[in-house]
Design a protein around this motif. Structure first.
Motif, PDB file in Angstrom:
ATOM      1  N   LYS A 189       9.164   8.718 -22.679  1.00 20.33           N
ATOM      2  CA  LYS A 189       9.062   8.321 -21.270  1.00 20.33           C
ATOM      3  C   LYS A 189       8.310   6.960 -21.228  1.00 20.33           C
ATOM      4  CE  LYS A 189       9.226  12.490 -18.693  1.00 20.33           C
ATOM      5  NZ  LYS A 189      10.215  12.019 -17.581  1.00 20.33           N
ATOM      6  N   VAL A 190       8.433   6.333 -20.062  1.00 20.40           N
ATOM      7  CA  VAL A 190       7.646   4.821 -19.976  1.00 20.40           C
ATOM      8  C   VAL A 190       6.444   5.329 -19.288  1.00 20.40           C
ATOM      9  CG1 VAL A 190       9.885   3.552 -19.911  1.00 20.40           C
ATOM     10  CG2 VAL A 190       9.022   4.649 -17.885  1.00 20.40           C
ATOM     11  N   THR A 191       5.684   4.142 -18.929  1.00 18.18           N
ATOM     12  CA  THR A 191       4.450   4.231 -18.431  1.00 18.18           C
ATOM     13  C   THR A 191       4.497   4.063 -16.932  1.00 18.18           C
ATOM     14  OG1 THR A 191       3.111   3.011 -20.361  1.00 18.18           O
ATOM     15  CG2 THR A 191       2.179   2.834 -18.307  1.00 18.18           C
ATOM     16  N   THR A 192       3.609   5.069 -16.378  1.00 18.57           N
ATOM     17  CA  THR A 192       3.824   4.910 -14.834  1.00 18.57           C
ATOM     18  C   THR A 192       2.427   4.232 -14.575  1.00 18.57           C
ATOM     19  OG1 THR A 192       5.010   6.822 -14.708  1.00 18.57           O
ATOM     20  CG2 THR A 192       3.598   6.424 -12.813  1.00 18.57           C
ATOM     21  N   THR A 193       2.453   3.353 -13.579  1.00 17.57           N
ATOM     22  CA  THR A 193       1.179   2.653 -12.942  1.00 17.57           C
ATOM     23  C   THR A 193       0.805   2.970 -11.490  1.00 17.57           C
ATOM     24  OG1 THR A 193       1.525   0.997 -14.575  1.00 17.57           O
ATOM     25  CG2 THR A 193      -0.248   0.591 -12.849  1.00 17.57           C
ATOM     26  N   VAL A 194      -0.194   3.071 -11.081  1.00 10.22           N
ATOM     27  CA  VAL A 194      -0.520   3.498  -9.747  1.00 10.22           C
ATOM     28  C   VAL A 194      -1.300   2.391  -9.295  1.00 10.22           C
ATOM     29  CG1 VAL A 194      -1.430   5.219  -8.076  1.00 10.22           C
ATOM     30  CG2 VAL A 194      -0.393   5.832  -9.871  1.00 10.22           C
ATOM     31  N   HIS A 195      -1.026   1.571  -8.577  1.00 13.28           N
ATOM     32  CA  HIS A 195      -1.773   0.367  -8.002  1.00 13.28           C
ATOM     33  C   HIS A 195      -2.366   0.539  -6.595  1.00 13.28           C
ATOM     34  CE1 HIS A 195       0.378  -2.406 -10.960  1.00 13.28           C
ATOM     35  NE2 HIS A 195       1.388  -1.822 -11.073  1.00 13.28           N
ATOM     36  N   ASN A 196      -3.276  -0.263  -6.445  1.00 12.83           N
ATOM     37  CA  ASN A 196      -4.411  -0.631  -5.303  1.00 12.83           C
ATOM     38  C   ASN A 196      -5.018   0.852  -5.009  1.00 12.83           C
ATOM     39  OD1 ASN A 196      -3.209  -3.042  -4.641  1.00 12.83           O
ATOM     40  ND2 ASN A 196      -1.732  -2.321  -3.020  1.00 12.83           N
ATOM     41  N   ILE A 197      -5.727   1.267  -6.441  1.00 14.82           N
ATOM     42  CA  ILE A 197      -6.471   2.441  -6.192  1.00 14.82           C
ATOM     43  C   ILE A 197      -7.744   2.212  -5.153  1.00 14.82           C
ATOM     44  CG2 ILE A 197      -8.040   3.882  -7.352  1.00 14.82           C
ATOM     45  CD1 ILE A 197      -5.229   4.509  -8.060  1.00 14.82           C
ATOM     46  N   ILE A 198      -8.186   1.391  -5.258  1.00 18.30           N
ATOM     47  CA  ILE A 198      -9.343   0.891  -4.147  1.00 18.30           C
ATOM     48  C   ILE A 198      -8.892   0.211  -2.968  1.00 18.30           C
ATOM     49  CG2 ILE A 198     -11.578  -0.252  -4.278  1.00 18.30           C
ATOM     50  CD1 ILE A 198     -11.179   1.977  -6.542  1.00 18.30           C
ATOM     51  N   VAL A 199      -8.315  -0.671  -2.895  1.00 19.61           N
ATOM     52  CA  VAL A 199      -8.095  -1.447  -1.448  1.00 19.61           C
ATOM     53  C   VAL A 199      -6.535  -1.455  -1.544  1.00 19.61           C
ATOM     54  CG1 VAL A 199      -8.265  -3.430  -0.397  1.00 19.61           C
ATOM     55  CG2 VAL A 199      -9.997  -2.656  -1.866  1.00 19.61           C
ATOM     56  N   GLY A 200      -5.893  -1.161  -0.332  1.00 19.96           N
ATOM     57  CA  GLY A 200      -4.503  -1.536   0.115  1.00 19.96           C
ATOM     58  C   GLY A 200      -3.824  -0.114   0.026  1.00 19.96           C
ATOM     59  N   LYS A 201      -2.609  -0.117   0.131  1.00 21.56           N
ATOM     60  CA  LYS A 201      -1.517   0.906   0.057  1.00 21.56           C
ATOM     61  C   LYS A 201      -1.028   1.405  -1.421  1.00 21.56           C
ATOM     62  CE  LYS A 201       2.627   2.615   1.944  1.00 21.56           C
ATOM     63  NZ  LYS A 201       3.679   2.594   2.941  1.00 21.56           N
ATOM     64  N   LEU A 202      -1.378   2.366  -1.932  1.00 24.77           N
ATOM     65  CA  LEU A 202      -0.883   3.037  -3.040  1.00 24.77           C
ATOM     66  C   LEU A 202       0.823   2.857  -3.247  1.00 24.77           C
ATOM     67  CD1 LEU A 202      -2.870   6.233  -3.430  1.00 24.77           C
ATOM     68  CD2 LEU A 202      -3.529   4.143  -4.491  1.00 24.77           C
ATOM     69  N   TRP A 203       0.842   2.299  -4.526  1.00 30.10           N
ATOM     70  CA  TRP A 203       2.329   2.146  -4.683  1.00 30.10           C
ATOM     71  C   TRP A 203       2.419   2.336  -6.196  1.00 30.10           C
ATOM     72  CZ3 TRP A 203       4.232  -2.045  -7.815  1.00 30.10           C
ATOM     73  CH2 TRP A 203       3.226  -3.155  -7.858  1.00 30.10           C
ATOM     74  N   ILE A 204       3.603   2.967  -6.544  1.00 30.73           N
ATOM     75  CA  ILE A 204       3.999   3.128  -7.991  1.00 30.73           C
ATOM     76  C   ILE A 204       4.896   2.316  -8.573  1.00 30.73           C
ATOM     77  CG2 ILE A 204       4.685   5.044  -9.574  1.00 30.73           C
ATOM     78  CD1 ILE A 204       3.376   7.134  -7.642  1.00 30.73           C
ATOM     79  N   ASP A 205       4.779   2.000 -10.102  1.00 24.30           N
ATOM     80  CA  ASP A 205       5.666   1.180 -10.841  1.00 24.30           C
ATOM     81  C   ASP A 205       5.935   1.970 -12.198  1.00 24.30           C
ATOM     82  OD1 ASP A 205       7.382  -0.767 -11.271  1.00 24.30           O
ATOM     83  OD2 ASP A 205       5.889  -2.156 -11.997  1.00 24.30           O
ATOM     84  N   GLN A 206       7.063   1.803 -12.602  1.00 24.32           N
ATOM     85  CA  GLN A 206       7.369   2.308 -13.940  1.00 24.32           C
ATOM     86  C   GLN A 206       7.855   1.027 -14.804  1.00 24.32           C
ATOM     87  OE1 GLN A 206       7.020   5.586 -14.089  1.00 24.32           O
ATOM     88  NE2 GLN A 206       7.099   6.371 -12.232  1.00 24.32           N
ATOM     89  N   SER A 207       7.256   1.054 -15.716  1.00 25.31           N
ATOM     90  CA  SER A 207       7.421  -0.070 -16.913  1.00 25.31           C
ATOM     91  C   SER A 207       7.514   0.327 -18.265  1.00 25.31           C
ATOM     92  CB  SER A 207       6.652  -1.273 -16.587  1.00 25.31           C
ATOM     93  OG  SER A 207       5.220  -0.835 -16.783  1.00 25.31           O
TER      94      SER A 207
END
Length: 791
Positions: free
Chosen positions: A528-546
């Motif tokens: 599997k590839v790496t999953t990244t959860v962005h904007n943990i502190i500020v902003g709306k959470l969103w997920i990216d796969q790379s």
């Protein structure tokens, strides 16, 4: 173009330059000199004509500006006048569009001001330098007038306070007087002070009236000016964003030019088509394109194959020293098989299918500050951070792992393929489809307890059933086994390594996924590839796969290299893009896959491949000529109201549904997870802490038993409980090293799973837990005595 590059347009500038204007079908585009000034766009045959002959003028205040393609745009005022224009480059076209939009906004604003202000400003539009000066002088004059009125109000206020106090004193003194000779004088004094108070009050009222009248007369104009400035700012921000994207595109084009076949390299072809006559040839190119070049460094480019491959000519063409594809007969057969792959006309469903639930309770709106929990956890493993259920979703990691089977039909179709290369395309599409459910799922699944299981029995309605078990706790590892009646087996063992980096959270799945097909005996594996959860502190959470995935067929040597492109703000590619190439054991490419991991995937057959021009860093890119792309997988739509149900898919909504006969260790029986699904989050948090403390007690007890068993050297080397330990037996020689054994015995590898055994796979060379059998037989007999009590 020999003229110097014009400057970037700014509001109020006169903009001039050469453009190509469409005249007729005989002459086509003709070069004309255009001048933009005072909201009017005029054109001449040459710069020398500017002093005496204007060929045409259009008022931008009522005009519509539309972009057709990279260099063409249209200006129309509703039908009476329409200019079809073309710039020499995309950058020049954007400069003109920016200048036209700014001039149009200014012309509309000035027209509105002229309608509202009457004769306050000149009726004719002022020149570029006079418009801003007139407006500034008017605003300054108005502000001075309003300032003087405010000063008058302050003066009147002071006088009213002063005379009002004196009048109050006189009235008090008058009441204190009795019958005396001083009454007449006091009455006269009171009358004078009352007169002064009335005069001051009237002045105050008049000053207020003047101020209100002046403010009302200018408020409407200021409001319109504010809206106009706001619209212009938004327009400038959009222009800036577009220019940034174009700048990035030009940089990439400079570093590595896109390679096109010879039939598309002539710039004279694409100006005018024989049907529309408005530059629609580029649309035909878009229809034939499969997908654009990848983000730098680009590894390959795809272009439409020569039309001869679409005809059944029976001949193999060899183009510019390249590999040739298979003959046309095999192409047509493979394309038909891969695109359709119809199900056999058998009646599979002899029993009624169970109706499963389609809704769960809506997610409560509880607020909790994530930073208050995560600020002291930067750099730690996510599995070691105590997290309340507020950040969870009511599913365990075992259930999330079972969601990979949502698109099991891809494996059903793969099992019927005659060609291993076709089968590889379906397995690769299945690999990508497992990420489609994560795009909106920002909630963290429950960490399974050691020994926790989850069964997914869909044998009657889908033809498969699967079993998951948590086989390790630190690091958390889950084993999964799925068996289908259609002739495939899926097994995987996933260990999650996660790090909190402050701004984002990285989740790195370790372990292997394997798929075996009974009929062909093909054995596939991938990671599997790496999953990244962005904007943990500020902003709306969103997920990216790379990352990158290599799907390998260990029997035939076939391989599919998939690349998950990380999201980039400046990229002109679609977000969440995935590309891949299917090659045989000799490295020859046969299929190209492209799409997005949250929407769909397409494939196309490669007919020819060749080495193109050098890309970035001097790397030579491959050019693939492909047939028309066909859809191989598409995401199922989310159920209605999914945004209130944790964005669960139709399958995810059924995973935690209560079922009779499941093992006592099944995730459906976990109380804290059930409480969270029901909306009782406070109770769920308390129950979650109890379960975690219970697991710690069991772990410490197992460590004590192991230390006791290892206290004697003879027992240490023969004890079954350390057979699976990473310690070497010759490292336990005396009882003095019992503490070291105790430390290592705490490692979860010493836990013996209930339904899985470790297995060294000779094909892939990997070690993983595989299903050893017995679960479904125990379920039929209702015998769960061997299961531990973990809930």
């Amino acid at each position: 173009m020999s003229e110097p590059k014009p400057p970037t347009p700014t509001p109020g500038d006169t903009y001039k330059g050469w453009l190509f204007k469409w005249t007729n079908y005989i002459k086509g585009y003709q070069r004309r000199w255009f001048v933009l000034s005072n909201g009017l766009l005029s054109y001449y045959r040459s710069q020398a004509e500017m002093g005496h002959t204007c060929r045409g003028t259009i008022n931008l205040a009522t005009a519509n500006i539309a972009v057709e393609d990279s260099c063409n745009f249209v200006i129309s005022n509703g039908g009476a006048q329409t200019y079809h224009l073309k710039a020499s480059t995309e950058v020049e076209r954007q400069r003109w569009i920016t200048a036209l939009e700014l001039a149009k906004a200014k012309a509309v604003h000035m027209q509105a001001e002229s309608d509202d202000s009457g004769d306050e400003c000149p009726a004719a539009p002022p020149s570029s330098g006079q418009g801003g000066g007139c407006r500034n002088l008017e605003i300054q004059s108005t502000l001075r007038t309003l300032g003087s009125k405010v000063e008058d109000l302050n003066t009147c206020n002071d006088l009213i306070v002063k005379h009002g106090s004196a009048l109050q004193r006189s009235l008090s003194e008058l009441e204190a007087l009795r019958v005396s000779g001083d009454v007449g004088d006091k009455m006269k004094q009171v009358t004078e002070r009352a007169t002064l108070f009335r005069i001051t009050s009237n002045a105050m009222i008049n000053a207020c009236r003047d101020f209100l009248s002046l403010a009302q007369s200018h408020s409407k104009r200021w409001q319109k000016a504010l809206h106009s400035e706001r619209d212009q700012r938004i327009r400038l921000e959009e222009t800036l964003e577009q220019l940034a994207k174009q700048h990035n595109h030009l940089e990439r084009a400079f570093r590595g030019a896109t390679v096109l076949p010879s039939s598309f390299s002539n710039p004279a072809l694409g100006n005018k088509g024989g049907v529309s006559g408005k530059g629609d040839a580029s649309d035909e190119d878009d229809d034939n394109e499969f997908f654009d070049a990848m983000e730098d460094p680009a590894e390959f480019i795809t272009v439409p194959a020569d039309p001869k491959y679409h005809r059944r000519s029976g001949s193999n063409a060899s183009g510019f020293s390249c590999e040739t594809g298979m003959d046309d007969q095999s192409v047509n057969f493979d394309e038909l098989s891969l695109a359709s792959n119809p199900e056999s006309p058998q009646t599979l469903e002899l029993e009624p299918v169970r109706q499963r639930r389609t809704r769960i309770p809506d997610k409560p709106n509880y607020y909790l500050n994530l930073w208050s929990i995560m600020k002291n956890c930067i750099g730690k493993e996510l599995s070691k951070i105590p997290m309340p259920v507020n950040f969870n979703e009511p599913l365990s990691m075992l259930q999330r792992l079972s969601e990979d089977l949502e698109y099991y039909e891809l494996l059903d179709k793969a099992a019927k393929c005659q060609s291993s290369l076709e089968q590889m395309c379906y397995v690769a599409a299945f690999t990508v489809s497992s990420y489609s459910t994560t795009v909106h799922r920002t909630g963290k699944p429950f960490n399974p307890l050691l020994g926790e299981t989850f069964e997914l029995d869909r044998l009657k309605d889908c033809g498969y059933r699967s079993l998951c078990e948590q086989v390790s706790h630190h690091p958390p590892a889950a084993a999964h086994h799925a068996l289908s009646e259609k002739g495939w087996t899926l097994r995987q063992e996933i260990t999650l390594a996660s790090k909190f980096r402050g701004k984002y959270l990285s989740i790195m799945p370790l372990g292997s996924i394997q798929c075996l097909f009974d009929k062909s005996e093909n054995h596939y594996s991938w990671k599997k590839v790496t999953t990244t959860v962005h904007n943990i502190i500020v902003g709306k959470l969103w997920i990216d796969q790379s990352g990158e995935i290599d799907v390998v067929n260990h029997k035939t040597g076939d391989r599919c290299h998939l690349k998950f492109a990380p999201y980039s703000y400046f990229s002109r590619d679609v977000p969440r893009k995935v590309t891949g190439v299917v090659t045989d054991k000799d490295g020859k490419a046969h299929y190209v896959l492209s799409g997005t991991w949250d929407e769909k995937m397409e494939f196309s057959r490669i007919m020819q491949s060749s080495k193109g021009e050098n890309g970035t860093e001097g790397k030579q890119r491959t050019v693939y000529q492909t047939l028309k792309a066909k859809e191989i997988w598409k995401k199922n739509p989310l159920p209605e109201g999914a945004e209130n149900m944790y964005f669960f898919s139709s399958l995810a909504l059924t995973l935690n549904e209560s079922e009779e006969g499941v093992a006592p260790t099944d995730s459906r029986r976990r109380p804290d997870q059930r409480m969270m699904e029901d909306g009782r989050w406070d109770e769920a948090n308390a129950e979650k802490q109890k379960l975690e403390e219970k697991q710690r007690i069991v772990r410490r007890e197992r460590e004590r038993e192991f230390v006791k068993a290892a206290s004697t050297p003879e027992e240490a080397v023969t004890e079954d409980s350390i057979n699976d330990s990473p310690l070497k037996t010759d490292g336990v020689e005396t009882g003095t090293e019992a503490s070291e054994v105790s430390d290592e015995s705490a490692h979860p590898d010493n836990y013996q799973a209930m339904w899985f055994d470790k297995f060294d796979d000779p094909a892939s060379g990997e070690t993983l837990h595989v299903y050893k059998g017995g679960y479904w037989e125990a379920k039929e007999q209702g015998s769960w005595d061997m299961c531990p009590e973990i809930f």
